[in-house]
Design an enzyme around this catalytic site. Structure first.
Site, PDB file in Angstrom:
ATOM      1  N   HIS A 166     -96.422  -2.774 -44.374  1.00 18.20           N
ATOM      2  CA  HIS A 166     -96.757  -1.665 -43.482  1.00 18.20           C
ATOM      3  C   HIS A 166     -97.647  -0.624 -44.152  1.00 18.20           C
ATOM      4  O   HIS A 166     -98.672  -0.246 -43.588  1.00 18.20           O
ATOM      5  CB  HIS A 166     -95.531  -1.034 -42.826  1.00 18.20           C
ATOM      6  CG  HIS A 166     -95.965  -0.171 -41.689  1.00 18.20           C
ATOM      7  ND1 HIS A 166     -96.450  -0.691 -40.522  1.00 18.20           N
ATOM      8  CD2 HIS A 166     -96.120   1.158 -41.581  1.00 18.20           C
ATOM      9  CE1 HIS A 166     -96.853   0.282 -39.738  1.00 18.20           C
ATOM     10  NE2 HIS A 166     -96.666   1.422 -40.356  1.00 18.20           N
ATOM     11  N   HIS A 191    -103.116  -6.492 -31.178  1.00 17.55           N
ATOM     12  CA  HIS A 191    -102.869  -5.127 -31.648  1.00 17.55           C
ATOM     13  C   HIS A 191    -103.623  -4.840 -32.944  1.00 17.55           C
ATOM     14  O   HIS A 191    -104.353  -3.860 -33.051  1.00 17.55           O
ATOM     15  CB  HIS A 191    -101.364  -4.916 -31.844  1.00 17.55           C
ATOM     16  CG  HIS A 191    -101.025  -3.691 -32.636  1.00 17.55           C
ATOM     17  ND1 HIS A 191    -101.173  -2.428 -32.131  1.00 17.55           N
ATOM     18  CD2 HIS A 191    -100.583  -3.537 -33.915  1.00 17.55           C
ATOM     19  CE1 HIS A 191    -100.830  -1.544 -33.051  1.00 17.55           C
ATOM     20  NE2 HIS A 191    -100.480  -2.193 -34.144  1.00 17.55           N
ATOM     21  N   PHE A 192    -103.485  -5.747 -33.939  1.00 20.94           N
ATOM     22  CA  PHE A 192    -104.138  -5.381 -35.201  1.00 20.94           C
ATOM     23  C   PHE A 192    -105.636  -5.684 -35.195  1.00 20.94           C
ATOM     24  O   PHE A 192    -106.347  -5.239 -36.094  1.00 20.94           O
ATOM     25  CB  PHE A 192    -103.399  -5.900 -36.449  1.00 20.94           C
ATOM     26  CG  PHE A 192    -103.271  -7.384 -36.600  1.00 20.94           C
ATOM     27  CD1 PHE A 192    -104.362  -8.176 -36.882  1.00 20.94           C
ATOM     28  CD2 PHE A 192    -102.021  -7.982 -36.510  1.00 20.94           C
ATOM     29  CE1 PHE A 192    -104.225  -9.539 -37.057  1.00 20.94           C
ATOM     30  CE2 PHE A 192    -101.878  -9.346 -36.671  1.00 20.94           C
ATOM     31  CZ  PHE A 192    -102.988 -10.124 -36.941  1.00 20.94           C
ATOM     32  N   HIS A 193    -106.097  -6.408 -34.171  1.00 27.89           N
ATOM     33  CA  HIS A 193    -107.560  -6.490 -34.038  1.00 27.89           C
ATOM     34  C   HIS A 193    -108.125  -5.208 -33.415  1.00 27.89           C
ATOM     35  O   HIS A 193    -109.311  -4.931 -33.550  1.00 27.89           O
ATOM     36  CB  HIS A 193    -107.975  -7.737 -33.258  1.00 27.89           C
ATOM     37  CG  HIS A 193    -108.025  -8.958 -34.125  1.00 27.89           C
ATOM     38  ND1 HIS A 193    -106.905  -9.689 -34.434  1.00 27.89           N
ATOM     39  CD2 HIS A 193    -109.038  -9.544 -34.811  1.00 27.89           C
ATOM     40  CE1 HIS A 193    -107.236 -10.686 -35.253  1.00 27.89           C
ATOM     41  NE2 HIS A 193    -108.528 -10.615 -35.503  1.00 27.89           N
ATOM     42  N   ARG A 202     -98.456 -16.362 -31.430  1.00 27.26           N
ATOM     43  CA  ARG A 202     -99.505 -16.107 -32.397  1.00 27.26           C
ATOM     44  C   ARG A 202     -99.477 -17.216 -33.449  1.00 27.26           C
ATOM     45  O   ARG A 202     -98.593 -18.052 -33.435  1.00 27.26           O
ATOM     46  CB  ARG A 202     -99.319 -14.730 -33.040  1.00 27.26           C
ATOM     47  CG  ARG A 202     -98.096 -14.628 -33.911  1.00 27.26           C
ATOM     48  CD  ARG A 202     -97.840 -13.218 -34.402  1.00 27.26           C
ATOM     49  NE  ARG A 202     -98.713 -12.870 -35.516  1.00 27.26           N
ATOM     50  CZ  ARG A 202     -98.420 -11.912 -36.421  1.00 27.26           C
ATOM     51  NH1 ARG A 202     -97.292 -11.240 -36.321  1.00 27.26           N
ATOM     52  NH2 ARG A 202     -99.234 -11.639 -37.404  1.00 27.26           N
ATOM     53  N   ARG A 203    -100.423 -17.191 -34.313  1.00 24.71           N
ATOM     54  CA  ARG A 203    -100.521 -18.077 -35.500  1.00 24.71           C
ATOM     55  C   ARG A 203    -100.828 -19.535 -35.175  1.00 24.71           C
ATOM     56  O   ARG A 203    -101.567 -20.182 -35.894  1.00 24.71           O
ATOM     57  CB  ARG A 203     -99.241 -18.067 -36.344  1.00 24.71           C
ATOM     58  CG  ARG A 203     -98.861 -16.713 -36.874  1.00 24.71           C
ATOM     59  CD  ARG A 203     -97.776 -16.827 -37.926  1.00 24.71           C
ATOM     60  NE  ARG A 203     -97.373 -15.528 -38.422  1.00 24.71           N
ATOM     61  CZ  ARG A 203     -96.313 -14.855 -38.002  1.00 24.71           C
ATOM     62  NH1 ARG A 203     -95.525 -15.382 -37.084  1.00 24.71           N
ATOM     63  NH2 ARG A 203     -96.022 -13.669 -38.504  1.00 24.71           N
ATOM     64  N   TYR A 236    -101.740   1.271 -43.589  1.00 23.12           N
ATOM     65  CA  TYR A 236    -102.156   2.665 -43.796  1.00 23.12           C
ATOM     66  C   TYR A 236    -103.166   2.789 -44.929  1.00 23.12           C
ATOM     67  O   TYR A 236    -104.007   3.688 -44.933  1.00 23.12           O
ATOM     68  CB  TYR A 236    -100.934   3.572 -43.996  1.00 23.12           C
ATOM     69  CG  TYR A 236    -100.338   3.891 -42.653  1.00 23.12           C
ATOM     70  CD1 TYR A 236    -100.861   4.929 -41.891  1.00 23.12           C
ATOM     71  CD2 TYR A 236     -99.350   3.105 -42.109  1.00 23.12           C
ATOM     72  CE1 TYR A 236    -100.378   5.173 -40.628  1.00 23.12           C
ATOM     73  CE2 TYR A 236     -98.868   3.339 -40.841  1.00 23.12           C
ATOM     74  CZ  TYR A 236     -99.385   4.376 -40.106  1.00 23.12           C
ATOM     75  OH  TYR A 236     -98.926   4.611 -38.847  1.00 23.12           O
TER      76      TYR A 236
END
Lengths: 48, 552
Positions: free
Chosen positions: B222, B373-375, B438-439, B226
């Site tokens: 996590h 989301h993380f894209h 996913r994956r 950041y």
């Protein structure tokens, strides 16, 4: 009356800033968006 | 210390550019892998030369998520440190050492993955086993980044000694916070790699404690996000105001936001493990609460950015409620690209709050929603800001100029990226809500009814992925132009200044003992009991699995 200290009368940043009404509205809209999104997905969770 | 207008000395520029060369090579290779993934998942295309889908998936994640980001961030941060607190000859030499250690690690890991000996994805979850060279490579990348961190700490320390009683430059303070967070966080993954994975992959240990390895990974995983985000915040707080012709909104607010991000980025890894059966729900709840604390500095950042825009516009004379917004420098790609990054962080952040909420995590866990989301967050917010930085940093380093033509091309690149990502990430979010995993490689899963609803979204991802790859080619072209061919000249290194009558920054914001102490206390509070529980009550460890994915 003594001579004024120019330092004392120089307005600090917060006294001299311009209106931040637009910022206030923008952050409120942002907050509303986050809440609507959260409750929307929570409703989806409950419906499943 | 160099001033903002003057170019850096060649020996310094060469160091920072070395990091940029790796960054943009990684973008090209990793991006190509992403394109191949979306093509394979459309079900209409078979990978050539018998290439394993999970090999390219691992290359994509490791090269973009770990290599590109770390190299760009460390190179960019070194340039910020030089501009604000300076660099000595000895520090430069050690900085080169950090670069070469990281490059060695990257090459080791990359070769291992490319020959199919480490198809374990970038999270390298046990019990999937990779060749030991993969783990050694990762360890080298981390050690190299630690060397960079200690050079940064030393740079600030030397400056502080020479400027007793003065507050440190804001950007140097921010870099130090980011590298502190990175150092504390990577201790977790380094422990896992050195104590668990390497002996196990070499065959010295028969089994591995899977739950412990995943917990140590997410203790790092996590704050990793950041670590990507904070350099973008550095640009938003301290560089964008200069580009739009304004001043810093508030030095203390920016410092406080960074301190809060240091405090609340690390003791929160359990929100990635909400479905993990071996962790007490009480501790998951505590870490979810701590996760939600991160919303505070994020909203402080949003407020600060809007306020910077508004104050700058009002000083230029725009009186209506949102008139200042229309007059932002939309035609300047140094502003436009990071701005779209900021905008993407609104749905990205809202999605993050959904992910971290325990019940709703059940809705999206292990679905391709997470990938979407993380894209949005990493591959749009962070990357578009990094592109925005590249447009001035690279010509500043190479002694060239961002010409109007390249600026225009940059604007086109930004639009191409925005369109591609809206399609791809949007489709991923929707497919995730419909249960798409996913994956995994393309599969019809024996023809299930629900599966039939996914295919159109997978094709949309191929369309979006193809557009994004065009965006990558454009960006690499712009990078090459800015490096080798753009006309000679001087490009400004924009660093925003404070208002002359700004309120003083409270000294407590630079009390490192206090903030590091609270950070460690929070980590110990959030992790000590659950980790003891894990060590005491874990099920038997797992032998390695090399199949169906892993090695060979």
């Amino acid at each position: 009356m003594g001579k004024e200290n120019p330092k004392q009368h120089q307005p600090s940043l917060h006294e001299s800033t311009h209106s931040l009404k637009g910022t206030f509205i923008a952050v409120m809209l942002l907050g509303i968006f986050i809440l609507v999104a959260w409750f929307g997905f929570y409703a989806l969770f409950l419906s499943r | 210390m160099a001033t903002n207008q003057l170019p850096l000395a060649k020996k310094d520029a060469r160091l920072y550019m070395a990091f940029m060369y790796v960054t943009y090579t990684a973008l090209l290779v990793g991006g190509l892998m992403g394109l191949l993934q979306t093509l394979a998942r459309s079900g209409k295309y078979t990978l050539p030369f018998n290439i394993n889908y999970y090999t390219i998936l691992t290359v994509h994640g490791v090269i973009l998520g770990l290599v590109l980001t770390t190299f760009f961030i460390i190179g960019f941060q070194f340039s910020l440190m030089e501009k604000t607190v300076g660099i000595s000859d000895k520090q430069r030499k050690v900085a080169w050492l950090s670069f070469w250690v990281m490059v060695t690690g990257t090459i080791m890991a990359a070769i291992t993955i490319l020959i199919g000996e480490a198809s374990v994805l970038y999270t390298f979850y046990a019990p999937l086993r990779a060749h030991p060279a993969f783990y050694f490579g990762l360890a080298f990348v981390i050690i190299g980044s630690w060397i960079a961190a200690f050079v940064n700490f030393r740079q600030l320390y030397v400056w502080k000694k020479a400027h007793k009683g003065q507050k440190s430059p804001l950007l140097a303070f921010m870099v130090t916070i980011n590298m502190l967070m990175w150092f504390i966080a990577t201790i977790g993954v380094a422990t896992s790699v050195i104590i668990q994975f390497i002996p196990w992959s070499l065959g010295y240990a028969e089994t591995i404690n899977v739950l412990l390895s995943r917990t140590l990974f997410w203790y790092f995983g996590h704050p990793l996000v950041y670590f990507w985000l904070l350099p973008a915040y550095m640009a938003w707080y301290a560089i964008i105001p200069k580009i739009i012709g304004g001043k810093l909104f508030s030095d203390p607010l920016a410092r406080l936001a960074f301190i809060l991000l240091l405090l609340f980025s690390i003791p929160v890894g359990f929100h990635h493990q909400l479905t993990e059966p071996g962790i007490d729900p009480t501790w998951k709840f505590i870490q979810v609460v701590l996760t939600f604390m991160v919303i505070i500095p994020s909203l402080m950042t949003a407020f600060s950015i809007f306020a910077t825009f508004e104050i700058t516009g009002r000083k230029k004379g725009y009186k209506s409620l949102f008139g200042w917004f229309k007059k932002l420098p939309w035609k300047d790609v140094r502003f436009l690209a990071p701005f779209i990054g900021m905008a993407a962080f609104i749905p990205g952040g809202a999605g993050g709050i959904v992910n971290a909420s325990h019940q709703m995590n059940a809705l999206v866990h292990n679905t391709i929603w997470i990938t979407g989301h993380f894209h949005l967050t990493a591959a749009t917010t962070v990357i578009l800001t990094f592109f925005g930085i590249t447009y001035w940093l690279v010509p500043h380093l190479t002694g060239r100029r961002l010409t109007p033509r390249l600026n225009k091309l940059g604007i086109i690149q930004t639009f191409v990226w925005t369109v591609g990502m809206t399609i791809m990430s949007g489709a991923m979010h929707i497919q995730g809500l419909l249960g798409g995993p996913r994956r995994s490689n393309f599969s019809e899963y024996a023809g299930g009814e629900q599966v039939a609803t996914w295919i159109n979204y997978q094709i949309a991802q191929t369309v979006g992925g193809t557009i994004l790859f065009i965006g990558i080619l454009l960006m690499v072209y712009i990078f090459i132009q800015l490096t080798f061919f753009a006309p000679r000249g001087v490009e400004e290194f924009p660093i925003a200044e404070e208002e002359k009558n700004a309120e003083p920054t409270p000294k407590i914001l630079e009390n490192w003992y206090l903030w590091i102490g609270i950070t460690i206390a929070l980590i110990l509070f959030a992790y000590t009991i659950p980790v003891f529980d894990i060590l005491k009550h874990s099920p038997p460890g797992s032998p390695p699995f090399d199949w169906p994915i892993g090695r060979g």
